[in-house]
Design a protein around this motif. Structure first.
Motif, PDB file in Angstrom:
ATOM      1  N   THR A   1       0.829  -1.198   0.000  1.00  0.00           N
ATOM      2  CA  THR A   1       0.000   0.000   0.000  1.00  0.00           C
ATOM      3  C   THR A   1       0.865   1.251   0.000  1.00  0.00           C
ATOM      4  N   VAL A   2       1.922   1.251   0.807  1.00  0.00           N
ATOM      5  CA  VAL A   2       2.817   2.406   0.859  1.00  0.00           C
ATOM      6  C   VAL A   2       3.466   2.640  -0.505  1.00  0.00           C
ATOM      7  N   LEU A   3       3.969   1.590  -1.130  1.00  0.00           N
ATOM      8  CA  LEU A   3       4.624   1.721  -2.427  1.00  0.00           C
ATOM      9  C   LEU A   3       3.660   2.226  -3.491  1.00  0.00           C
ATOM     10  N   GLY A   4       2.470   1.621  -3.535  1.00  0.00           N
ATOM     11  CA  GLY A   4       1.507   1.996  -4.563  1.00  0.00           C
ATOM     12  C   GLY A   4       1.050   3.438  -4.433  1.00  0.00           C
ATOM     13  N   MET A   5       0.764   3.887  -3.208  1.00  0.00           N
ATOM     14  CA  MET A   5       0.326   5.262  -3.017  1.00  0.00           C
ATOM     15  C   MET A   5       1.465   6.250  -3.235  1.00  0.00           C
ATOM     16  N   ALA A   6       2.688   5.855  -2.899  1.00  0.00           N
ATOM     17  CA  ALA A   6       3.840   6.723  -3.165  1.00  0.00           C
ATOM     18  C   ALA A   6       4.016   6.928  -4.668  1.00  0.00           C
ATOM     19  N   ALA A   7       3.821   5.870  -5.441  1.00  0.00           N
ATOM     20  CA  ALA A   7       3.911   5.987  -6.896  1.00  0.00           C
ATOM     21  C   ALA A   7       2.880   6.963  -7.434  1.00  0.00           C
ATOM     22  N   CYS A   8       1.681   6.897  -6.914  1.00  0.00           N
ATOM     23  CA  CYS A   8       0.604   7.776  -7.369  1.00  0.00           C
ATOM     24  C   CYS A   8       0.874   9.230  -7.032  1.00  0.00           C
ATOM     25  N   TYR A   9       1.305   9.490  -5.803  1.00  0.00           N
ATOM     26  CA  TYR A   9       1.388  10.863  -5.318  1.00  0.00           C
ATOM     27  C   TYR A   9       2.711  11.553  -5.593  1.00  0.00           C
ATOM     28  N   ALA A  10       3.725  10.818  -6.036  1.00  0.00           N
ATOM     29  CA  ALA A  10       4.981  11.489  -6.382  1.00  0.00           C
ATOM     30  C   ALA A  10       4.758  12.562  -7.447  1.00  0.00           C
ATOM     31  N   PRO A  11       4.000  12.267  -8.527  1.00  0.00           N
ATOM     32  CA  PRO A  11       3.690  13.342  -9.471  1.00  0.00           C
ATOM     33  C   PRO A  11       2.427  14.122  -9.114  1.00  0.00           C
ATOM     34  N   TYR A  12       1.442  13.477  -8.471  1.00  0.00           N
ATOM     35  CA  TYR A  12       0.167  14.150  -8.229  1.00  0.00           C
ATOM     36  C   TYR A  12       0.315  15.331  -7.278  1.00  0.00           C
ATOM     37  N   SER A  13       1.207  15.236  -6.333  1.00  0.00           N
ATOM     38  CA  SER A  13       1.412  16.333  -5.385  1.00  0.00           C
ATOM     39  C   SER A  13       1.939  17.590  -6.070  1.00  0.00           C
ATOM     40  N   TYR A  14       2.495  17.434  -7.267  1.00  0.00           N
ATOM     41  CA  TYR A  14       3.050  18.562  -8.018  1.00  0.00           C
ATOM     42  C   TYR A  14       2.405  18.601  -9.403  1.00  0.00           C
ATOM     43  N   SER A  15       1.063  18.420  -9.398  1.00  0.00           N
ATOM     44  CA  SER A  15       0.344  18.233 -10.652  1.00  0.00           C
ATOM     45  C   SER A  15       0.474  19.424 -11.599  1.00  0.00           C
ATOM     46  N   VAL A  16       0.467  20.648 -11.066  1.00  0.00           N
ATOM     47  CA  VAL A  16       0.518  21.811 -11.949  1.00  0.00           C
ATOM     48  C   VAL A  16       1.820  21.863 -12.749  1.00  0.00           C
TER      49      VAL A  16
END
Length: 312
Positions: free
Chosen positions: A122-137
């Motif tokens: 779960t940690v790995l999968g969510m980290a993959a998602c949010y690495a770019p999403y947190s800086y979406s702009v």
């Protein structure tokens, strides 16, 4: 209403505490109310609330902040939260509470083989998602998506994909099992991030249409993992359902935090690096799933052999 930045940060911490308390309780309640054969869909509905909030909240928040200011946007969030609290109080059936769980018992659950193999994923999968999403702009700007209209539309497509992936994952988990759902999800996540990295690096033609399609796949593959992961935890430790669901929620938040930190470290090197990092994390999640599944299968065979030898 915050008069200073410090008060604003304190409000964010308080809001995070409320969200962290609500999410696992909602998942455990859904598991308690649903029949065993419908548990995957029930968990998907709960997580669907989170994904719909992601789908609508981010673009609507940007629009509200642009038109009315960020204070009005956060004030609207506070009003919606109050309405949500009232709705829960009026509609949720009464369920008996369990005995208080000590911190020692919570940590002891981490030693359960089935639980220990699920939470790092779960940690790995969510980290993959949010690495770019947190800086979406900035990362979306690198693939040709910028402006007051294009960015919210692309984020809405991400959210629509998240809702679709979550709901389909709930049904597919009940029918085909969580392993197939997770395998397909991590493969799709890795592919979408790899293509976005190529777009950001200029190796492929960018623009709104391809980026929007990839954002939809990004959202679907990211949020299809949660129902399957919760289903695996409940199957591994059904007698500790509320506890393991809360641990999974903690792993989700840990993954979001880790992805945000890693994405921030990679961002100075360019959006292509951020997307490539996310692809590597998604591949790492797929690899971890394969290794732990193989290990669990081998352990099960070994246990059966030992049991047969003892009986003989």
């Amino acid at each position: 209403m915050a008069p200073t930045y410090a008060v604003l940060l304190a409000g964010r911490v308080l809001a995070a505490l409320g969200a962290a308390a609500f999410t696992p309780t909602a998942g455990a309640t859904a598991a308690a109310l649903a029949r065993a054969e419908s548990r995957g869909r029930a968990l998907a509905v709960v997580i669907g609330g989170l994904t719909v909030a992601t789908a609508l909240g981010v673009p609507l928040g940007r629009v509200a902040a642009a038109g009315l200011g960020w204070r009005a946007a956060l004030g609207a969030v506070a009003a919606l939260s109050a309405l949500g609290a009232l709705a829960v109080a009026l509609t949720l059936p009464h369920l008996p509470g369990g005995e208080p769980v000590s911190l020692r018992r919570r940590l002891a659950a981490l030693r359960h083989p089935g639980v220990l193999s699920v939470l790092p994923l779960t940690v790995l999968g969510m980290a993959a998602c949010y690495a770019p999403y947190s800086y979406s702009v900035p990362v979306l700007a690198a693939v040709g998506v910028s402006g007051r209209i294009a960015v919210p539309v692309t984020l809405a497509l991400y959210g629509a994909g998240a809702v679709a992936g979550n709901l389909l994952a709930g049904r597919w988990t009940d029918r085909a099992g969580p392993m197939r759902v997770l395998t397909a999800g991590y493969a799709a996540m890795a592919v979408s991030f790899a293509v976005l990295a190529a777009l950001a690096a200029g190796h492929l033609g960018g623009g709104g249409i391809p980026a929007g399609a990839l954002a939809f796949l990004w959202g679907a593959s990211s949020w299809c993992q949660t129902p399957a992961q919760q289903h695996r935890l409940l199957a591994a430790a059904a007698e500790q359902a509320p506890l393991v669901v809360s641990l999974n929620s903690s792993a989700i938040y840990l993954g979001i935090g880790a992805g945000t930190v890693l994405g921030g470290l990679a961002l100075p090197s360019g959006a292509a690096t951020v997307f490539a990092l996310a692809a590597v994390l998604a591949c790492g999640a797929a690899g971890f799933l394969g290794v732990t599944t193989l290990g669990a299968t081998t352990l099960g065979v070994t246990t059966k052999e030992r049991s047969g030898a003892t009986s003989t």
